[in-house]
Structure formats: C-alpha cells, structure tokens
Design a protein around this motif. Structure first.
Motif, PDB file in Angstrom:
ATOM      1  N   ASP A  50       0.854  -1.181   0.000  1.00 57.12           N
ATOM      2  CA  ASP A  50       0.000   0.000   0.000  1.00 57.12           C
ATOM      3  C   ASP A  50       0.895   1.238   0.000  1.00 57.12           C
ATOM      4  OD1 ASP A  50      -1.931   1.917   0.294  1.00 57.12           O
ATOM      5  OD2 ASP A  50      -2.558   1.300   2.295  1.00 57.12           O
ATOM      6  N   VAL A  51       0.794   2.049  -1.036  1.00 60.19           N
ATOM      7  CA  VAL A  51       1.638   3.234  -1.132  1.00 60.19           C
ATOM      8  C   VAL A  51       0.840   4.517  -0.899  1.00 60.19           C
ATOM      9  CG1 VAL A  51       3.367   2.176  -2.626  1.00 60.19           C
ATOM     10  CG2 VAL A  51       1.388   3.304  -3.636  1.00 60.19           C
ATOM     11  N   GLU A  52      -0.445   4.363  -0.587  1.00 61.98           N
ATOM     12  CA  GLU A  52      -1.279   5.530  -0.338  1.00 61.98           C
ATOM     13  C   GLU A  52      -0.880   6.160   0.994  1.00 61.98           C
ATOM     14  OE1 GLU A  52      -5.966   6.235   0.580  1.00 61.98           O
ATOM     15  OE2 GLU A  52      -5.440   4.828  -1.001  1.00 61.98           O
ATOM     16  N   PRO A  53      -0.659   7.477   1.010  1.00 62.26           N
ATOM     17  CA  PRO A  53      -0.233   8.111   2.268  1.00 62.26           C
ATOM     18  C   PRO A  53      -1.336   8.068   3.322  1.00 62.26           C
ATOM     19  CG  PRO A  53      -0.571   9.746   0.550  1.00 62.26           C
ATOM     20  CD  PRO A  53      -0.757   8.403  -0.080  1.00 62.26           C
ATOM     21  N   ILE A  54      -0.922   8.071   4.569  1.00 60.57           N
ATOM     22  CA  ILE A  54      -1.875   8.061   5.690  1.00 60.57           C
ATOM     23  C   ILE A  54      -2.518   9.439   5.794  1.00 60.57           C
ATOM     24  CG2 ILE A  54      -2.032   7.910   8.209  1.00 60.57           C
ATOM     25  CD1 ILE A  54       0.222   5.875   8.104  1.00 60.57           C
ATOM     26  N   THR A  55      -3.829   9.450   5.983  1.00 58.55           N
ATOM     27  CA  THR A  55      -4.544  10.724   6.126  1.00 58.55           C
ATOM     28  C   THR A  55      -4.374  11.249   7.546  1.00 58.55           C
ATOM     29  OG1 THR A  55      -6.615   9.728   6.853  1.00 58.55           O
ATOM     30  CG2 THR A  55      -6.293   9.944   4.462  1.00 58.55           C
ATOM     31  N   GLU A  56      -4.708  12.517   7.721  1.00 57.24           N
ATOM     32  CA  GLU A  56      -4.650  13.134   9.058  1.00 57.24           C
ATOM     33  C   GLU A  56      -5.558  12.366  10.020  1.00 57.24           C
ATOM     34  OE1 GLU A  56      -3.274  16.255  10.203  1.00 57.24           O
ATOM     35  OE2 GLU A  56      -2.047  16.446   8.407  1.00 57.24           O
ATOM     36  N   GLU A  57      -6.741  11.979   9.554  1.00 56.22           N
ATOM     37  CA  GLU A  57      -7.694  11.249  10.404  1.00 56.22           C
ATOM     38  C   GLU A  57      -7.131   9.889  10.798  1.00 56.22           C
ATOM     39  OE1 GLU A  57     -11.031  10.088  12.598  1.00 56.22           O
ATOM     40  OE2 GLU A  57     -10.210  12.037  12.059  1.00 56.22           O
ATOM     41  N   GLU A  58      -6.542   9.174   9.861  1.00 61.76           N
ATOM     42  CA  GLU A  58      -5.944   7.875  10.168  1.00 61.76           C
ATOM     43  C   GLU A  58      -4.805   8.016  11.177  1.00 61.76           C
ATOM     44  OE1 GLU A  58      -6.694   5.457   5.995  1.00 61.76           O
ATOM     45  OE2 GLU A  58      -5.062   6.920   6.116  1.00 61.76           O
ATOM     46  N   LEU A  59      -4.012   9.048  11.019  1.00 59.69           N
ATOM     47  CA  LEU A  59      -2.918   9.307  11.944  1.00 59.69           C
ATOM     48  C   LEU A  59      -3.459   9.600  13.341  1.00 59.69           C
ATOM     49  CD1 LEU A  59       0.130   9.524  12.175  1.00 59.69           C
ATOM     50  CD2 LEU A  59      -0.060  11.923  11.545  1.00 59.69           C
ATOM     51  N   ARG A  60      -4.518  10.400  13.416  1.00 54.61           N
ATOM     52  CA  ARG A  60      -5.149  10.707  14.701  1.00 54.61           C
ATOM     53  C   ARG A  60      -5.663   9.428  15.354  1.00 54.61           C
ATOM     54  NH1 ARG A  60      -9.690  10.847  16.965  1.00 54.61           N
ATOM     55  NH2 ARG A  60     -10.909  10.446  15.116  1.00 54.61           N
TER      56      ARG A  60
END
Length: 85
Positions: A50-60
């Motif tokens: 998976d090369v899709e960057p982590i979103t702000e929400e996922e990081l939270r």
C-alpha cells in the motif's frame, strides 16, 4: 540451522512483557503457516504494498488510545483465535 529450544526460551525471557505478546502472536502465526493453514495470509503475501499516504484522520486514530484492543482480543472477537496443542 538448528536452533535449540532453550535459545528461544532465553530470548523470550529477555523480552519486555508487551513484546512477549508480539512474539507469542508471531509464533502462533508460524505454527499455523507450518501446518499449511495460512488462510488469507497467502493473499496478503501476494498483495502489492500500500503506497497511499496516511490521512490526518488515520494518523489521529492510530495515535489515540480510545477504543484500543489488543490483537488477542480482536482475534477472539472475530473468531480467529488459534488453539495450539
């Protein structure tokens, strides 16, 4: 390369408690894999990374302790618990 069981025991004894749980889960996976019962692991192994960057929400969510359960609890909840002999 033959590894003596005592060497494994010694390594496990040196782990911190939270890391012992990780080691236990991985050893369970290896036992299941060695019996040819990989289930979905084959598909996961063959999948592209998976090369899709982590979103702000996922990081939270990842940094939150709210609703956290252990891998062991999740396996029990979803009926994935492996009973070893």
């Amino acid at each position: 390369m033959a590894i003596q069981k005592e060497e494994l025991y010694h390594l496990i004894e040196r782990l911190q408690e939270q890391d012992r749980k990780t080691a236990f889960d991985f050893l369970q996976y290896l036992v299941v894999r060695s019996k040819g019962k990989q289930g979905g692991w084959n598909d996961i192994d063959k999948a592209e990374p998976d090369v899709e960057p982590i979103t702000e929400e996922e990081l939270r969510q990842m940094n939150s302790t709210e609703g956290f359960i252990t891998g062991e609890e999740a396996k029990r909840e979803f009926g994935l618990q492996v009973d070893l002999p």
